[in-house]
Scaffold this active site. Structure first.
Site, PDB file in Angstrom:
ATOM      1  N   GLY A   1       0.751  -1.168   0.219  1.00 36.93           N
ATOM      2  CA  GLY A   1       0.191   0.014   0.057  1.00 36.93           C
ATOM      3  C   GLY A   1       0.861   1.206   0.050  1.00 36.93           C
TER       4      GLY A   1
ATOM      5  N   GLY B   1       1.248   4.032 -15.368  1.00 33.00           N
ATOM      6  CA  GLY B   1       0.230   4.667 -14.643  1.00 33.00           C
ATOM      7  C   GLY B   1      -0.311   4.601 -13.170  1.00 33.00           C
ATOM      8  N   ALA B   2       0.133   3.396 -12.765  1.00 28.90           N
ATOM      9  CA  ALA B   2      -0.480   3.162 -11.401  1.00 28.90           C
ATOM     10  C   ALA B   2      -0.023   4.522 -10.232  1.00 28.90           C
ATOM     11  CB  ALA B   2       0.220   1.833 -10.735  1.00 28.90           C
TER      12      ALA B   2
ATOM     13  N   ASP C   1       0.550   7.485 -11.184  1.00 29.63           N
ATOM     14  CA  ASP C   1      -0.253   8.689 -11.706  1.00 29.63           C
ATOM     15  C   ASP C   1      -1.574   8.660 -10.719  1.00 29.63           C
ATOM     16  OD1 ASP C   1       2.064   9.459 -12.998  1.00 29.63           O
ATOM     17  OD2 ASP C   1       1.137   8.438 -14.890  1.00 29.63           O
TER      18      ASP C   1
ATOM     19  N   ASP D   1      -2.434   4.137 -20.280  1.00 24.61           N
ATOM     20  CA  ASP D   1      -1.898   4.822 -18.970  1.00 24.61           C
ATOM     21  C   ASP D   1      -3.008   5.625 -18.226  1.00 24.61           C
ATOM     22  OD1 ASP D   1       0.284   4.267 -20.510  1.00 24.61           O
ATOM     23  OD2 ASP D   1       1.406   6.041 -20.425  1.00 24.61           O
TER      24      ASP D   1
END
Length: 318
Positions: free
Chosen positions: A239, A265-266, A268, A304
């Site tokens: 986490g 893109g995680a 972002d 993304d």
């Protein structure tokens, strides 16, 4: 959705957007015959996610006078992102990238074609005070800082100016070592920018590179000693861990998903969740939780920004 030209902004950010061609089949990019065109860019991903949640977002950049540049602008219009700060620069092209398709949750292969792009010529001249001052928050990424010396100067100038105007600033290091002359210069410049931020959002691996420390708390203390208000460290499967200048700290559990499709893109998505929640006045633990949630949604879609939710979709997940 269109934004009133005279409306104030919640957030402003800047950087490079590229046309992205996502492979329609798995395997080596050299063998792929079919691609789907999308748009990509770390800062634009964040702008897109925030706009989908209903925030008024401005994005500043340069695009070429070409079909890719027009495509980027069309996507901004589609997402309701204010593009008054986007310049069409006929001297240089819009960059693009190729991205492989993966189905096992591993990182996809990405090839960039961005050298000498219009966006790499961003400079302090692109800081229009009247425009930036409309926003109450500035989001910075280490990607924009890495594009070129002139874009780095813009990052530094924008951070200084917005802080002087009393705005809040978030900073995601988003390390791209290949864009920097060497690691030492990258560390020096990224940490200098972090010192202007209220909220610093490194990944655990990035924090170790940038500070030389191994634990989340030691990494957080490094930035808190520079005057940062809060540090939130993305710790992957655990986490995220946070600590504030007042000493509040804690771990926030991840949202587990079995359907990991595309990991790009995680981070972002995490920034979208955290920034939106803090700008809504939520407490930091709640904001980190939303960051984890949107980050988990982002990795369940190819592309993304395709997995970034609307406000209604986010509420459905609660």
């Amino acid at each position: 959705m269109r934004i009133n030209a005279n409306a104030a902004l919640d957030v402003v950010t800047f950087g490079e957007a590229m046309a992205m061609f996502v492979a329609g089949e798995t395997g080596d990019l050299a063998a792929v015959e079919r691609f789907t065109k999308r748009v990509a860019g770390a800062e634009l991903n964040v702008a897109t996610g925030l706009a989908r949640l209903g925030l008024k977002v401005g994005w500043v950049s340069r695009v070429g006078n070409d079909s890719f540049g027009r495509f980027v602008c069309q996507q901004l219009e589609k997402e309701g992102i204010d593009r008054r700060g986007v310049v069409t620069d006929a001297r240089y092209p819009t960059g693009f990238q190729l991205k492989s398709k993966v189905e096992d949750g591993t990182d996809p292969q990405v090839e960039y074609f961005r050298k000498g792009s219009a966006a790499s010529h961003l400079s302090v001249a692109d800081f229009k005070r009247d425009y930036f001052s409309q926003a109450r928050h500035l989001h910075l990424s280490g990607v924009a800082a890495a594009l070129s010396p002139s874009s780095l100067a813009l990052s530094r100038h924008a951070a200084q100016e917005m802080k002087q105007m009393g705005k809040t600033v978030s900073f995601d290091p988003n390390l791209r070592p290949v864009l920097w002359p060497d690691e030492a210069e990258m560390i020096k410049q990224i940490n200098a920018l972090a010192g202007f931020a209220d909220w610093v959002l490194p990944g655990l691996g990035e924090g170790r590179i940038l500070t030389g420390h191994d634990t989340p708390e030691a990494i957080a203390d490094f930035y808190l000693s520079m005057g940062v208000s809060a540090v939130v460290i993305k710790t992957g499967g655990d986490g995220a861990w946070y600590k504030t200048a007042q000493g509040e700290k804690g771990q926030v559990a991840p949202f587990l998903t079995k359907n990991v499709v595309d990991t790009v893109g995680a981070g972002d998505g995490f920034a979208v969740g955290l920034i939106s929640a803090l700008l809504e006045g939520k407490a930091l633990p709640q904001a980190v939780r939303r960051g984890n949630k949107i980050g988990s949604l982002a990795i369940q879609a190819i592309g993304d920004s395709e997995g970034l939710p609307t406000r209604a979709q986010l509420d459905e997940e609660d």
